[in-house]
Design a protein around this motif. Structure first.
Motif, PDB file in Angstrom:
ATOM      1  N   PHE A   1      -5.496   2.791   3.580  1.00  0.00           N
ATOM      2  CA  PHE A   1      -5.283   1.422   4.030  1.00  0.00           C
ATOM      3  C   PHE A   1      -6.555   0.571   3.972  1.00  0.00           C
ATOM      4  N   LEU A   2      -7.723   1.217   4.063  1.00  0.00           N
ATOM      5  CA  LEU A   2      -8.966   0.455   4.076  1.00  0.00           C
ATOM      6  C   LEU A   2      -9.597   0.297   2.697  1.00  0.00           C
ATOM      7  N   ALA A   3      -9.351   1.261   1.794  1.00  0.00           N
ATOM      8  CA  ALA A   3     -10.001   1.195   0.477  1.00  0.00           C
ATOM      9  C   ALA A   3      -9.673  -0.094  -0.278  1.00  0.00           C
ATOM     10  N   PRO A   4      -8.397  -0.538  -0.324  1.00  0.00           N
ATOM     11  CA  PRO A   4      -8.143  -1.824  -1.002  1.00  0.00           C
ATOM     12  C   PRO A   4      -8.875  -2.984  -0.354  1.00  0.00           C
ATOM     13  N   ALA A   5      -8.961  -2.982   0.999  1.00  0.00           N
ATOM     14  CA  ALA A   5      -9.692  -4.061   1.679  1.00  0.00           C
ATOM     15  C   ALA A   5     -11.178  -3.988   1.373  1.00  0.00           C
ATOM     16  N   LEU A   6     -11.734  -2.764   1.344  1.00  0.00           N
ATOM     17  CA  LEU A   6     -13.142  -2.612   0.985  1.00  0.00           C
ATOM     18  C   LEU A   6     -13.400  -3.047  -0.454  1.00  0.00           C
ATOM     19  N   ALA A   7     -12.457  -2.720  -1.338  1.00  0.00           N
ATOM     20  CA  ALA A   7     -12.611  -3.135  -2.738  1.00  0.00           C
ATOM     21  C   ALA A   7     -12.577  -4.656  -2.859  1.00  0.00           C
ATOM     22  N   GLU A   8     -11.672  -5.290  -2.103  1.00  0.00           N
ATOM     23  CA  GLU A   8     -11.613  -6.757  -2.132  1.00  0.00           C
ATOM     24  C   GLU A   8     -12.891  -7.363  -1.566  1.00  0.00           C
ATOM     25  N   PHE A   9     -13.423  -6.720  -0.505  1.00  0.00           N
ATOM     26  CA  PHE A   9     -14.689  -7.183   0.070  1.00  0.00           C
ATOM     27  C   PHE A   9     -15.826  -7.032  -0.924  1.00  0.00           C
ATOM     28  N   SER A  10     -15.844  -5.903  -1.641  1.00  0.00           N
ATOM     29  CA  SER A  10     -16.936  -5.676  -2.588  1.00  0.00           C
ATOM     30  C   SER A  10     -16.871  -6.613  -3.789  1.00  0.00           C
ATOM     31  N   SER A  11     -15.711  -7.254  -4.008  1.00  0.00           N
ATOM     32  CA  SER A  11     -15.627  -8.233  -5.099  1.00  0.00           C
ATOM     33  C   SER A  11     -16.496  -9.452  -4.823  1.00  0.00           C
ATOM     34  N   GLN A  12     -16.939  -9.609  -3.564  1.00  0.00           N
ATOM     35  CA  GLN A  12     -17.835 -10.712  -3.223  1.00  0.00           C
ATOM     36  C   GLN A  12     -19.292 -10.378  -3.523  1.00  0.00           C
ATOM     37  N   PHE A  13     -19.540  -9.157  -3.960  1.00  0.00           N
ATOM     38  CA  PHE A  13     -20.908  -8.735  -4.225  1.00  0.00           C
ATOM     39  C   PHE A  13     -21.401  -9.310  -5.552  1.00  0.00           C
ATOM     40  N   GLY A  14     -22.602  -9.869  -5.511  1.00  0.00           N
ATOM     41  CA  GLY A  14     -23.299 -10.300  -6.712  1.00  0.00           C
ATOM     42  C   GLY A  14     -24.529  -9.431  -6.914  1.00  0.00           C
ATOM     43  N   PRO A  15     -25.426  -9.810  -7.815  1.00  0.00           N
ATOM     44  CA  PRO A  15     -26.631  -9.002  -8.065  1.00  0.00           C
ATOM     45  C   PRO A  15     -27.469  -8.775  -6.807  1.00  0.00           C
ATOM     46  N   ALA A  16     -27.647  -9.823  -5.982  1.00  0.00           N
ATOM     47  CA  ALA A  16     -28.461  -9.666  -4.768  1.00  0.00           C
ATOM     48  C   ALA A  16     -27.819  -8.680  -3.801  1.00  0.00           C
ATOM     49  N   GLU A  17     -26.492  -8.737  -3.670  1.00  0.00           N
ATOM     50  CA  GLU A  17     -25.797  -7.838  -2.759  1.00  0.00           C
ATOM     51  C   GLU A  17     -25.861  -6.391  -3.239  1.00  0.00           C
ATOM     52  N   PHE A  18     -25.688  -6.186  -4.552  1.00  0.00           N
ATOM     53  CA  PHE A  18     -25.760  -4.820  -5.080  1.00  0.00           C
ATOM     54  C   PHE A  18     -27.175  -4.254  -4.957  1.00  0.00           C
ATOM     55  N   PHE A  19     -28.176  -5.110  -5.132  1.00  0.00           N
ATOM     56  CA  PHE A  19     -29.551  -4.638  -4.967  1.00  0.00           C
ATOM     57  C   PHE A  19     -29.800  -4.235  -3.520  1.00  0.00           C
TER      58      PHE A  19
ATOM     59  N   ALA B   1     -15.428   5.219   0.348  1.00  0.00           N
ATOM     60  CA  ALA B   1     -16.598   4.399   0.038  1.00  0.00           C
ATOM     61  C   ALA B   1     -16.983   4.513  -1.433  1.00  0.00           C
ATOM     62  N   LEU B   2     -16.805   5.718  -1.997  1.00  0.00           N
ATOM     63  CA  LEU B   2     -17.119   5.915  -3.410  1.00  0.00           C
ATOM     64  C   LEU B   2     -16.177   5.112  -4.301  1.00  0.00           C
ATOM     65  N   LEU B   3     -14.874   5.145  -3.989  1.00  0.00           N
ATOM     66  CA  LEU B   3     -13.894   4.450  -4.818  1.00  0.00           C
ATOM     67  C   LEU B   3     -13.985   2.938  -4.667  1.00  0.00           C
ATOM     68  N   ALA B   4     -14.144   2.464  -3.436  1.00  0.00           N
ATOM     69  CA  ALA B   4     -14.061   1.024  -3.178  1.00  0.00           C
ATOM     70  C   ALA B   4     -15.378   0.297  -3.381  1.00  0.00           C
ATOM     71  N   LEU B   5     -16.501   0.958  -3.061  1.00  0.00           N
ATOM     72  CA  LEU B   5     -17.805   0.300  -3.132  1.00  0.00           C
ATOM     73  C   LEU B   5     -18.710   0.868  -4.215  1.00  0.00           C
ATOM     74  N   GLY B   6     -18.354   2.035  -4.750  1.00  0.00           N
ATOM     75  CA  GLY B   6     -19.262   2.697  -5.686  1.00  0.00           C
ATOM     76  C   GLY B   6     -20.500   3.207  -4.988  1.00  0.00           C
TER      77      GLY B   6
ATOM     78  N   VAL C   1       0.835  -1.199   0.000  1.00  0.00           N
ATOM     79  CA  VAL C   1       0.000   0.000   0.000  1.00  0.00           C
ATOM     80  C   VAL C   1       0.871   1.251   0.000  1.00  0.00           C
ATOM     81  N   LEU C   2       1.908   1.262   0.821  1.00  0.00           N
ATOM     82  CA  LEU C   2       2.792   2.425   0.873  1.00  0.00           C
ATOM     83  C   LEU C   2       3.514   2.643  -0.453  1.00  0.00           C
ATOM     84  N   GLN C   3       3.891   1.541  -1.102  1.00  0.00           N
ATOM     85  CA  GLN C   3       4.547   1.664  -2.404  1.00  0.00           C
ATOM     86  C   GLN C   3       3.589   2.245  -3.435  1.00  0.00           C
ATOM     87  N   LEU C   4       2.352   1.758  -3.426  1.00  0.00           N
ATOM     88  CA  LEU C   4       1.354   2.279  -4.362  1.00  0.00           C
ATOM     89  C   LEU C   4       1.038   3.745  -4.065  1.00  0.00           C
ATOM     90  N   LEU C   5       0.983   4.087  -2.764  1.00  0.00           N
ATOM     91  CA  LEU C   5       0.728   5.480  -2.399  1.00  0.00           C
ATOM     92  C   LEU C   5       1.885   6.371  -2.849  1.00  0.00           C
TER      93      LEU C   5
END
Length: 505
Positions: free
Chosen positions: A130-148, A321-326, A3-7
């Motif tokens: 530090f949390l946005a990548p983790a939130l993005a990884e978490f949101s990758s588990q979202f399917g249609p039901a989760e997004f609804f 939240a906007l970047l990681a979860l939309g 994360v620090l390298q990417l930052l």
């Protein structure tokens, strides 16, 4: 370390002279707009949206984020100096901030607000990195039901919890959803609610709606109903524009508590930073009441420090939240989500993979924006106050011209100009009748996502809609929504009882 390298790579991208210019420009514009009562960051972003398509995406979003943060700084400046907060998020800061100014401590009040906003925004930016990548990884588990479920959560929270009148909030949400379904149905190919007009086959442009409702509607409202838009007398800050050690020791705990209160509201679609600022102020007031010599009501520095830190920490987390979860938690964030889509980008886990240069440069720009805003607001607050000397007819005539030019530049048709005027009149009526505007914008932005997710979930389950309430994430979201709604209803019942007791006494 990754994360620090990417930052670090993000800072290399953000510190180019082009992007640095857009950071400063966004901060200056956001602060200037925030200073003007009735205007706000949402209007500024809406006006800039049509004219920034020629910019490179990273530069555009760096500028938008500067406007977003800068608006909060400008709002508090006017709340302190004139008791005229630019937006609802600055109301809590006026209670003690303006009293400090009346007591000859305007310079210290402005310094308290600027430092509090800096601390809240800076801490939130660190957590987002530090949390946005983790939130993005978490949101990758979202399917249609989760997004609804996520969309329903956003709809209910923004239309029922934030507004004083839930019926008005839901009505505004339905207007936004109604505008979102106009056009050709993506699944069946059939036109919907187009009145057989070929101009509506592509749907109603979100850019047109946001500019019409937030900017043109406000102009018409001021012209028709606020012919004498005046605030109080500007209080001239005198003395030292910094805080003494005693004042810093007094304000530091409030800055910390305000930041802690504001952080979780950045990932909850509850309308923005209005709620956490009032919660932070209320907590400090309760703590002050336990003292031997309560200071609230006379210009307590803690009553200003806490809401300022809470407001900016909420805004910083909202960007994460906007970047990681939309997930947009306010009207300004919803417009920025629309801007991502205009550039062909979808916030969420794929954004971190497909556009890492943009994401990390944008995250790095948050830190730069905080420093720039601190420099702009500590010594130059009175320069911003002089913007109030601009005659209102010239100011709002200029806004109207930019509305029309921006829409015509993106569409090239007079039909969109007529639609701009029509929707602007609707925005004026909503403003006059005290209908909230954020649910309309969020309804338009998340409406297509909710519809697509509902269809995909139903088709994947062969028409079995029970799939929408299966799985831990949808159940958790619906459960959280139920708790939020119950608490909101309880708070309103308690507030009404208190009002009745006050009237009876």
């Amino acid at each position: 370390m990754d994360v620090l390298q990417l930052l670090g790579e993000g800072f290399l991208g953000a510190l180019t002279w082009q992007n640095l210019f857009w950071v400063v420009f966004g901060c200056v514009l956001g602060t200037a707009v925030g200073v003007m009562p009735g205007l706000g960051s949402s209007m500024a972003v809406a006006l800039l949206l049509p004219v920034t398509f020629s910019l490179e995406p990273t530069a555009a979003f760096i500028m938008f984020s500067g406007v977003y943060f800068g608006g909060l700084f400008g709002d508090s400046t006017m709340g302190i100096l004139m008791n005229t907060p630019g937006q609802a998020s600055a109301i809590a800061s006026t209670f003690e901030g303006h009293k400090m100014a009346l007591n000859g401590r305007a310079a210290q009040a402005l310094a308290t607000a600027a430092i509090g906003a800096f601390i809240g925004g800076f801490v939130a930016s660190i957590l987002v990195v530090f949390l946005a990548p983790a939130l993005a990884e978490f949101s990758s588990q979202f399917g249609p039901a989760e997004f609804f479920a996520l969309a329903v959560f956003a709809f209910a929270a923004t239309s029922s919890v934030v507004t004083d009148n839930a019926v008005k909030g839901l009505a505004t949400l339905l207007v936004g959803l109604g505008l979102a379904v106009i056009g050709i149905d993506g699944v069946s190919g059939a036109p919907r609610f187009t009145l057989d007009s070929p101009y509506l086959f592509d749907g109603v442009s979100l850019v047109t709606v946001t500019v019409a409702v937030l900017a043109l509607g406000e102009v018409i409202y001021v012209a028709c109903l606020e012919r004498h838009v005046t605030g109080g007398k500007i209080i001239r800050p005198k003395g030292r524009p910094w805080l003494s050690r005693k004042e810093i020791r007094e304000a530091a705990p409030a800055w910390a508590r305000g930041t802690a209160i504001g952080l979780p509201f950045g990932v909850v679609p509850a309308g923005g930073s209005e709620i956490p600022t009032f919660l932070a102020y209320g907590l400090e007031k309760r703590l002050d009441a336990r003292r031997k010599k309560p200071k609230f009501g006379t210009g307590a520095i803690r009553g200003l420090a806490a809401p300022e830190a809470a407001g900016n920490s909420t805004t910083g987390m909202a960007m994460g939240a906007l970047l990681a979860l939309g997930l947009p938690i306010s009207a300004t964030a919803a417009i920025m989500l629309a801007a991502f889509r205009q550039y062909g980008l979808q916030p969420g886990p794929l954004l971190f993979e497909r556009a890492p240069d943009l994401v990390w440069a944008l995250l790095a720009s948050f830190f730069i924006a905080m420093v720039v805003l601190l420099i702009l607001n500590l010594p130059f607050a009175m320069l911003w106050a002089k913007l109030l000397l601009i005659p209102r007819p010239y100011l709002y005539a200029g806004i109207t011209m930019f509305c029309a030019l921006g829409i015509y530049a993106t569409s090239g048709t007079t039909f969109d100009l007529l639609m701009l005027l029509g929707i602007g009149i609707v925005g004026f009526v909503m403003r006059a009748l005290d209908f909230p505007l954020a649910p309309l914008i969020i309804g338009m932005v998340l409406g297509p996502l909710a519809e697509t997710s509902l269809r995909d979930a139903a088709m994947s389950a062969n028409g079995d809609f029970s799939v929408l309430v299966q799985g831990p994430i949808p159940i958790a979201l619906y459960g959280l929504l139920a708790i939020v709604l119950i608490l909101a209803v309880r708070n309103r019942i308690v507030a009404r009882k208190r009002e009745k007791q006050l009237v009876a006494s």
